[in-house]
Structures are given as structure tokens and as C-alpha cells.
Design a protein around this motif. Structure first.
Motif, PDB file in Angstrom:
ATOM      1  N   LYS A   3       0.829  -1.202   0.000  1.00 44.04           N
ATOM      2  CA  LYS A   3       0.000   0.000   0.000  1.00 44.04           C
ATOM      3  C   LYS A   3       0.866   1.255   0.000  1.00 44.04           C
ATOM      4  O   LYS A   3       0.549   2.247  -0.656  1.00 44.04           O
ATOM      5  N   MET A   4       1.993   1.231   0.706  1.00 45.82           N
ATOM      6  CA  MET A   4       2.891   2.380   0.779  1.00 45.82           C
ATOM      7  C   MET A   4       3.444   2.732  -0.613  1.00 45.82           C
ATOM      8  O   MET A   4       3.658   3.881  -0.938  1.00 45.82           O
ATOM      9  N   PHE A   5       3.626   1.739  -1.464  1.00 44.33           N
ATOM     10  CA  PHE A   5       4.178   1.973  -2.803  1.00 44.33           C
ATOM     11  C   PHE A   5       3.100   2.207  -3.862  1.00 44.33           C
ATOM     12  O   PHE A   5       3.289   3.018  -4.755  1.00 44.33           O
ATOM     13  N   THR A   6       1.978   1.522  -3.790  1.00 36.44           N
ATOM     14  CA  THR A   6       1.013   1.525  -4.897  1.00 36.44           C
ATOM     15  C   THR A   6      -0.275   2.269  -4.619  1.00 36.44           C
ATOM     16  O   THR A   6      -1.125   2.349  -5.503  1.00 36.44           O
ATOM     17  N   GLN A   7      -0.473   2.824  -3.471  1.00 33.94           N
ATOM     18  CA  GLN A   7      -1.730   3.495  -3.140  1.00 33.94           C
ATOM     19  C   GLN A   7      -1.962   4.698  -4.049  1.00 33.94           C
ATOM     20  O   GLN A   7      -1.070   5.500  -4.288  1.00 33.94           O
ATOM     21  N   GLN A   8      -3.202   4.799  -4.562  1.00 31.24           N
ATOM     22  CA  GLN A   8      -3.583   5.947  -5.367  1.00 31.24           C
ATOM     23  C   GLN A   8      -4.663   6.705  -4.607  1.00 31.24           C
ATOM     24  O   GLN A   8      -5.767   6.202  -4.401  1.00 31.24           O
ATOM     25  N   GLY A   9      -4.295   7.922  -4.190  1.00 30.32           N
ATOM     26  CA  GLY A   9      -5.218   8.713  -3.400  1.00 30.32           C
ATOM     27  C   GLY A   9      -5.830   9.836  -4.207  1.00 30.32           C
ATOM     28  O   GLY A   9      -5.518  10.044  -5.381  1.00 30.32           O
ATOM     29  N   ALA A  10      -6.703  10.589  -3.565  1.00 28.17           N
ATOM     30  CA  ALA A  10      -7.378  11.710  -4.219  1.00 28.17           C
ATOM     31  C   ALA A  10      -6.414  12.865  -4.472  1.00 28.17           C
ATOM     32  O   ALA A  10      -6.549  13.611  -5.435  1.00 28.17           O
ATOM     33  N   SER A  12      -2.071  14.184  -4.397  1.00 26.72           N
ATOM     34  CA  SER A  12      -0.737  13.614  -4.586  1.00 26.72           C
ATOM     35  C   SER A  12      -0.100  13.235  -3.254  1.00 26.72           C
ATOM     36  O   SER A  12       0.754  12.352  -3.204  1.00 26.72           O
ATOM     37  N   ASP A  13      -0.494  13.875  -2.174  1.00 30.25           N
ATOM     38  CA  ASP A  13       0.048  13.524  -0.856  1.00 30.25           C
ATOM     39  C   ASP A  13      -0.418  12.142  -0.410  1.00 30.25           C
ATOM     40  O   ASP A  13       0.263  11.492   0.392  1.00 30.25           O
ATOM     41  N   GLN A  14      -1.533  11.679  -0.935  1.00 28.45           N
ATOM     42  CA  GLN A  14      -2.078  10.384  -0.534  1.00 28.45           C
ATOM     43  C   GLN A  14      -1.571   9.248  -1.418  1.00 28.45           C
ATOM     44  O   GLN A  14      -1.838   8.085  -1.135  1.00 28.45           O
ATOM     45  N   ASN A  15      -0.844   9.572  -2.492  1.00 27.83           N
ATOM     46  CA  ASN A  15      -0.321   8.542  -3.391  1.00 27.83           C
ATOM     47  C   ASN A  15       0.867   7.836  -2.767  1.00 27.83           C
ATOM     48  O   ASN A  15       1.599   8.394  -1.946  1.00 27.83           O
ATOM     49  N   GLY A  16       1.082   6.603  -3.212  1.00 28.80           N
ATOM     50  CA  GLY A  16       2.234   5.839  -2.763  1.00 28.80           C
ATOM     51  C   GLY A  16       3.509   6.315  -3.451  1.00 28.80           C
ATOM     52  O   GLY A  16       3.484   7.116  -4.391  1.00 28.80           O
ATOM     53  N   VAL A  17       4.642   5.790  -2.985  1.00 28.11           N
ATOM     54  CA  VAL A  17       5.950   6.203  -3.501  1.00 28.11           C
ATOM     55  C   VAL A  17       6.080   5.911  -4.998  1.00 28.11           C
ATOM     56  O   VAL A  17       6.515   6.761  -5.777  1.00 28.11           O
ATOM     57  N   ALA A  18       5.709   4.722  -5.431  1.00 29.01           N
ATOM     58  CA  ALA A  18       5.842   4.349  -6.844  1.00 29.01           C
ATOM     59  C   ALA A  18       4.926   5.198  -7.713  1.00 29.01           C
ATOM     60  O   ALA A  18       5.302   5.611  -8.822  1.00 29.01           O
TER      61      ALA A  18
END
Length: 102
Positions: A3-10, A12-18
Motif C-alpha cells: 500500500k505504501m508503494f502503490t496506493q492511489q489517493g485523491a 498527490s500527498d495520498q499517493n504511494g511512492v511508486a
């Protein structure tokens, strides 16, 4: 960890590293394509492509001017050579006349 790498949030701060890295690289590639063009473009309207086209046009203009100047100088040189040849011929004739007069 996934989740830390692939999370897609609403945001850019909520997005994962990748995802952040992917978005950042995509934006950089887009800016480079705008400045330098892409190999898949049929017509190069990029900044660098436009600059290259303008420089090639300017080079062609200067090349034409150089050829015109070269042709003009060759014409002048040929006329000068012809005049010198005529003057040498007259000089030779005068020398012959002076030699006969003595």
C-alpha cells in the motif's frame, strides 16, 4: 508495504511512492517532449525543432548570399584578367613599334 508503494489517493500527498515517482517521471518526459520534440511526431513543433528550422532557413539564406558574392567576384576577376591581357598585348605592340623606330 504494498500500500505504501502503490496506493492511489485523491491528492498527490495520498499517493504511494511508486505512483508519485511514475507521475513525476511522466511530467518530466512531457516537458522534455514539449521542448525537444518526440520521435513519433510527424511535424516537429517543439521549441528546439522550431529553432533548428529557423537556423536552417538562415543558413540557406547566407549560403545563397555567399554563392552570389562568389559568382560576382569570379566575374570581376575574369574581367580583370581580360583587361590585363589586353594591356599586355598593347604593351607588346608598343614595344615592337618602338623597336622598329630606332
Amino acid at each position: 508495504v504494498i500500500k505504501m508503494f502503490t496506493q492511489q489517493g485523491a491528492t498527490s500527498d495520498q499517493n504511494g511512492v511508486a505512483v508519485k515517482l511514475y507521475n513525476t517521471l511522466g511530467n518530466a518526459i512531457s516537458r522534455v517532449s514539449t521542448e525537444a520534440g518526440a520521435s513519433t511526431d510527424l511535424v516537429d513543433t517543439s521549441y528546439l525543432g522550431t529553432q533548428i528550422t529557423n537556423l536552417n532557413t538562415e543558413i540557406s539564406g547566407w549560403d545563397r548570399k555567399l554563392n552570389d558574392a562568389q559568382n560576382r567576384y569570379w566575374s570581376q576577376f575574369t574581367a580583370m584578367e581580360k583587361a590585363i591581357s589586353q594591356m599586355n598585348s598593347q604593351s607588346s605592340w608598343f614595344s615592337q613599334q618602338l623597336g622598329r623606330a630606332q
